[in-house]
Design a protein around this motif. Structure first.
Motif, PDB file in Angstrom:
ATOM      1  N   GLY A 116       8.331  -6.017 -11.966  1.00 52.18           N
ATOM      2  CA  GLY A 116       8.191  -6.539 -10.688  1.00 52.18           C
ATOM      3  C   GLY A 116       6.969  -7.369 -10.517  1.00 52.18           C
ATOM      4  N   ILE A 117       6.089  -7.432 -11.642  1.00 56.44           N
ATOM      5  CA  ILE A 117       4.954  -8.383 -11.656  1.00 56.44           C
ATOM      6  C   ILE A 117       5.479  -9.694 -12.234  1.00 56.44           C
ATOM      7  N   ALA A 118       6.254  -9.676 -13.164  1.00 65.51           N
ATOM      8  CA  ALA A 118       6.954 -10.663 -14.146  1.00 65.51           C
ATOM      9  C   ALA A 118       7.786 -11.554 -13.265  1.00 65.51           C
ATOM     10  N   SER A 119       8.417 -10.681 -12.261  1.00 65.07           N
ATOM     11  CA  SER A 119       9.652 -11.572 -11.392  1.00 65.07           C
ATOM     12  C   SER A 119       8.844 -12.176 -10.065  1.00 65.07           C
ATOM     13  N   GLY A 120       7.717 -11.651  -9.796  1.00 63.79           N
ATOM     14  CA  GLY A 120       7.079 -12.018  -8.642  1.00 63.79           C
ATOM     15  C   GLY A 120       7.472 -11.139  -7.303  1.00 63.79           C
ATOM     16  N   GLU A 121       8.447 -10.138  -7.364  1.00 67.01           N
ATOM     17  CA  GLU A 121       8.864  -9.559  -6.587  1.00 67.01           C
ATOM     18  C   GLU A 121       7.663  -8.583  -5.617  1.00 67.01           C
ATOM     19  N   VAL A 122       6.628  -8.253  -6.734  1.00 67.04           N
ATOM     20  CA  VAL A 122       5.734  -7.306  -6.194  1.00 67.04           C
ATOM     21  C   VAL A 122       4.300  -8.011  -5.863  1.00 67.04           C
ATOM     22  N   TRP A 123       4.052  -7.754  -4.771  1.00 64.41           N
ATOM     23  CA  TRP A 123       2.634  -8.498  -4.619  1.00 64.41           C
ATOM     24  C   TRP A 123       1.322  -7.639  -4.656  1.00 64.41           C
ATOM     25  N   TRP A 124       0.402  -7.644  -5.633  1.00 68.86           N
ATOM     26  CA  TRP A 124      -0.676  -6.994  -5.960  1.00 68.86           C
ATOM     27  C   TRP A 124      -1.947  -7.616  -5.354  1.00 68.86           C
ATOM     28  N   SER A 125      -2.964  -6.655  -5.092  1.00 68.74           N
ATOM     29  CA  SER A 125      -4.140  -6.969  -4.579  1.00 68.74           C
ATOM     30  C   SER A 125      -5.058  -6.336  -5.521  1.00 68.74           C
ATOM     31  N   GLN A 126      -6.056  -6.754  -5.418  1.00 69.71           N
ATOM     32  CA  GLN A 126      -7.559  -6.118  -6.138  1.00 69.71           C
ATOM     33  C   GLN A 126      -8.471  -5.419  -5.482  1.00 69.71           C
ATOM     34  N   GLY A 127      -8.875  -4.139  -5.932  1.00 70.15           N
ATOM     35  CA  GLY A 127      -9.740  -3.330  -5.197  1.00 70.15           C
ATOM     36  C   GLY A 127     -10.762  -2.978  -5.809  1.00 70.15           C
ATOM     37  N   TYR A 128     -11.764  -3.974  -5.968  1.00 76.48           N
ATOM     38  CA  TYR A 128     -13.019  -3.798  -6.835  1.00 76.48           C
ATOM     39  C   TYR A 128     -14.306  -3.717  -5.837  1.00 76.48           C
ATOM     40  N   SER A 129     -14.843  -4.880  -5.114  1.00 75.99           N
ATOM     41  CA  SER A 129     -15.885  -4.683  -4.242  1.00 75.99           C
ATOM     42  C   SER A 129     -15.699  -3.762  -3.449  1.00 75.99           C
ATOM     43  N   GLU A 130     -16.907  -3.487  -2.793  1.00 81.62           N
ATOM     44  CA  GLU A 130     -17.252  -2.523  -1.772  1.00 81.62           C
ATOM     45  C   GLU A 130     -18.373  -3.007  -1.151  1.00 81.62           C
ATOM     46  N   PRO A 131     -18.518  -2.404   0.249  1.00 85.35           N
ATOM     47  CA  PRO A 131     -19.864  -2.913   0.806  1.00 85.35           C
ATOM     48  C   PRO A 131     -20.858  -2.192   0.103  1.00 85.35           C
ATOM     49  N   GLY A 132     -21.882  -3.155  -0.261  1.00 84.96           N
ATOM     50  CA  GLY A 132     -22.946  -2.603  -1.242  1.00 84.96           C
ATOM     51  C   GLY A 132     -22.741  -2.682  -2.719  1.00 84.96           C
ATOM     52  N   SER A 133     -21.197  -2.831  -3.189  1.00 89.11           N
ATOM     53  CA  SER A 133     -20.969  -2.947  -4.549  1.00 89.11           C
ATOM     54  C   SER A 133     -20.151  -4.077  -4.806  1.00 89.11           C
ATOM     55  N   GLY A 134     -20.872  -5.285  -4.897  1.00 89.70           N
ATOM     56  CA  GLY A 134     -19.989  -6.359  -5.219  1.00 89.70           C
ATOM     57  C   GLY A 134     -20.228  -6.849  -6.633  1.00 89.70           C
ATOM     58  N   SER A 135     -21.274  -7.508  -6.959  1.00 86.07           N
ATOM     59  CA  SER A 135     -21.797  -8.048  -8.287  1.00 86.07           C
ATOM     60  C   SER A 135     -22.089  -6.698  -9.282  1.00 86.07           C
ATOM     61  N   ASP A 136     -22.608  -5.648  -8.385  1.00 84.24           N
ATOM     62  CA  ASP A 136     -23.019  -4.453  -8.993  1.00 84.24           C
ATOM     63  C   ASP A 136     -21.710  -3.542  -9.010  1.00 84.24           C
ATOM     64  N   LEU A 137     -20.746  -3.658  -9.756  1.00 85.47           N
ATOM     65  CA  LEU A 137     -19.579  -2.834  -9.655  1.00 85.47           C
ATOM     66  C   LEU A 137     -19.781  -1.449  -9.954  1.00 85.47           C
ATOM     67  N   ALA A 138     -20.831  -1.185 -10.910  1.00 88.86           N
ATOM     68  CA  ALA A 138     -21.129   0.176 -11.438  1.00 88.86           C
ATOM     69  C   ALA A 138     -21.361   1.256 -10.255  1.00 88.86           C
ATOM     70  N   SER A 139     -21.926   0.527  -9.068  1.00 87.84           N
ATOM     71  CA  SER A 139     -22.055   1.457  -7.796  1.00 87.84           C
ATOM     72  C   SER A 139     -21.174   1.719  -7.027  1.00 87.84           C
ATOM     73  N   VAL A 140     -19.904   1.636  -7.234  1.00 88.40           N
ATOM     74  CA  VAL A 140     -18.545   1.792  -6.421  1.00 88.40           C
ATOM     75  C   VAL A 140     -18.796   3.306  -5.879  1.00 88.40           C
ATOM     76  N   LYS A 141     -18.298   3.528  -4.772  1.00 90.07           N
ATOM     77  CA  LYS A 141     -18.512   4.938  -4.063  1.00 90.07           C
ATOM     78  C   LYS A 141     -17.027   5.435  -3.640  1.00 90.07           C
ATOM     79  N   THR A 142     -16.105   4.616  -3.573  1.00 87.39           N
ATOM     80  CA  THR A 142     -14.769   5.057  -3.264  1.00 87.39           C
ATOM     81  C   THR A 142     -14.318   6.310  -4.347  1.00 87.39           C
ATOM     82  N   ARG A 143     -14.220   7.364  -3.707  1.00 83.63           N
ATOM     83  CA  ARG A 143     -13.816   8.655  -4.529  1.00 83.63           C
ATOM     84  C   ARG A 143     -12.493   8.995  -4.623  1.00 83.63           C
ATOM     85  N   ALA A 144     -12.106   9.157  -6.024  1.00 83.77           N
ATOM     86  CA  ALA A 144     -10.597   9.923  -6.068  1.00 83.77           C
ATOM     87  C   ALA A 144     -10.861  11.359  -6.844  1.00 83.77           C
ATOM     88  N   GLU A 145     -10.500  12.299  -6.024  1.00 80.52           N
ATOM     89  CA  GLU A 145     -10.496  13.844  -6.500  1.00 80.52           C
ATOM     90  C   GLU A 145      -9.291  14.180  -7.037  1.00 80.52           C
TER      91      GLU A 145
END
Length: 393
Positions: A116-145
């Protein structure tokens, strides 16, 4: 180091140039050359054209459906596309997450997501930065339990570029709070149509909603969407960031925009001003120097040597050049750099102003938009520290 291209590489360039000339829609090239707004359809249309040819994943090895080009061929392809006025490929799928899936994903994940990526059919987004966690990505708080065979995700991402169009998003999520912050992060693929995912656009200085906030409220994600091992996401994130920062440099777009700057300066009558032309000359020297740096990396890759870890350095120089050429364009056009009515301008009505389309393209809004380049992908201040530690010692 020999920076001259071989006869075979020159032949390859001509083949790419001819194909792009025959397949790039003229209306899209017109928008790119004149910095007009590209719609989702414009970007997706070009992506699907490349996908049908097998070139949307132009950096991919043959085993994953790519052309298997070497470093120089990839560079020539990017350059010919940029100079022809092709839209910059939205990188989140083919340039960023795809290499991570290839390197760390299971065979089942590769078979599920890469086509789906190779064909261009599926649009992907990037979920890295958070409020307070930009260049300091190690501080991300979004939780996955982890609960049984699924993860429950709660948190917020921000500055998600073109997230309003996203169908899938790759996220850094916190799965552990023990030990160093980096050791508790995992890499998760999330369907943005899942219940509990909310996207809220952020309007920028240029008037566009290019970036977004993304909220996760008890979003259920199948555990099979975890890339690699739990709590090993920091390793995968660094792998991806090297691709992102090299991509941000975008020397080929800089070469195209340098020529556009000269056209605008001539149309506005400032090209004959010695001081202004000096500024263009200094910019051109910087662009050539950046290109030489890129070619130096390509030369090392082609010969099998270990190239310098200079993704951060490419990002620093490339982003500063983007800001500089957008600033000079705005200065060249003066008060005519500010568009009156965007909808009228994009419909082709420019008014009786000096320079016509050249002067009335949204030069000021482009300048405002480019303020972000030294911040995203890791701010330049942080990148300078990384360069100092890894290269200068």
């Amino acid at each position: 180091m020999d920076l001259a291209f071989t006869p075979e590489e020159q032949t390859f360039r001509e083949e790419i140039r001819a194909w792009v000339r025959d397949n790039l829609p003229a209306d899209i090239a017109h928008k790119v050359h004149n910095a007009l707004h590209l719609t989702r359809d414009d970007m997706q249309r070009w992506a699907k054209i490349l996908g049908k040819k097998g070139w949307l994943g132009w950096g991919w090895p043959k085993q994953f459906g790519g052309p298997g080009w070497n470093a120089v061929q990839k560079h020539l392809f990017e350059e010919e596309c940029a100079l022809a006025g092709a839209p910059r490929v939205v990188p989140f799928g083919p340039v960023m997450v795809a290499p991570v899936i290839m390197a760390f994903g299971s065979p089942e994940q590769q078979q599920r997501f890469l086509p789906g990526i190779a064909s261009g059919e599926v649009w992907w987004s990037q979920g890295y930065s958070e409020p307070g966690s930009g260049s300091d990505l190690a501080s991300v708080k979004t939780r996955a339990e982890r609960k049984g065979d699924k993860y429950i995700v709660n948190g917020q991402k921000t500055w998600t570029t073109l997230g309003q169009y996203g169908e899938w998003i790759f996220c850094l999520v916190r799965t552990s709070t023990e030990g160093k912050p980096q050791t508790g992060i995992s890499f998760l693929l999330i369907d943005m149509k899942s219940p509990g995912v909310t996207v809220r656009p952020i309007r920028l200085l240029d008037g566009e909603c290019e970036v977004n906030e993304v909220f996760f409220d008890n979003v259920e994600v199948p555990a099979e969407n975890l890339i690699g091992e739990e709590n090993k996401g920091w390793t995968y994130a660094k792998h991806l960031l090297s691709h992102e920062r090299t991509n941000i440099a975008d020397v080929n777009r800089a070469k195209r925009e340098l020529e556009r700057l000269k056209r605008i300066a001539k149309a506005e009558g400032v090209y004959d001003d010695v001081r202004f032309r000096d500024e263009i000359a200094k910019l051109e020297v910087d662009v050539v120097a950046l290109e030489m740096l890129v070619l130096r990396v390509l030369s090392a890759e082609k010969s099998g040597k270990n190239s310098l870890d200079i993704a951060g350095l490419l990002k620093i120089r490339g982003s500063e050049i983007q800001q500089r050429y957008s600033e000079l364009m705005m200065l060249a056009a003066g008060p005519y750099a500010v568009p009156l009515i965007r909808e009228a301008m994009e419909a082709g009505w420019q008014g009786d102003y000096p320079g016509g389309l050249l002067a009335n393209a949204p030069l000021a809004s482009t300048y405002f938009n480019m303020r972000k380049t030294t911040i995203y992908g890791g701010s330049n201040e942080v990148q300078r520290n990384i360069v100092a530690q890894t290269i200068l010692g």
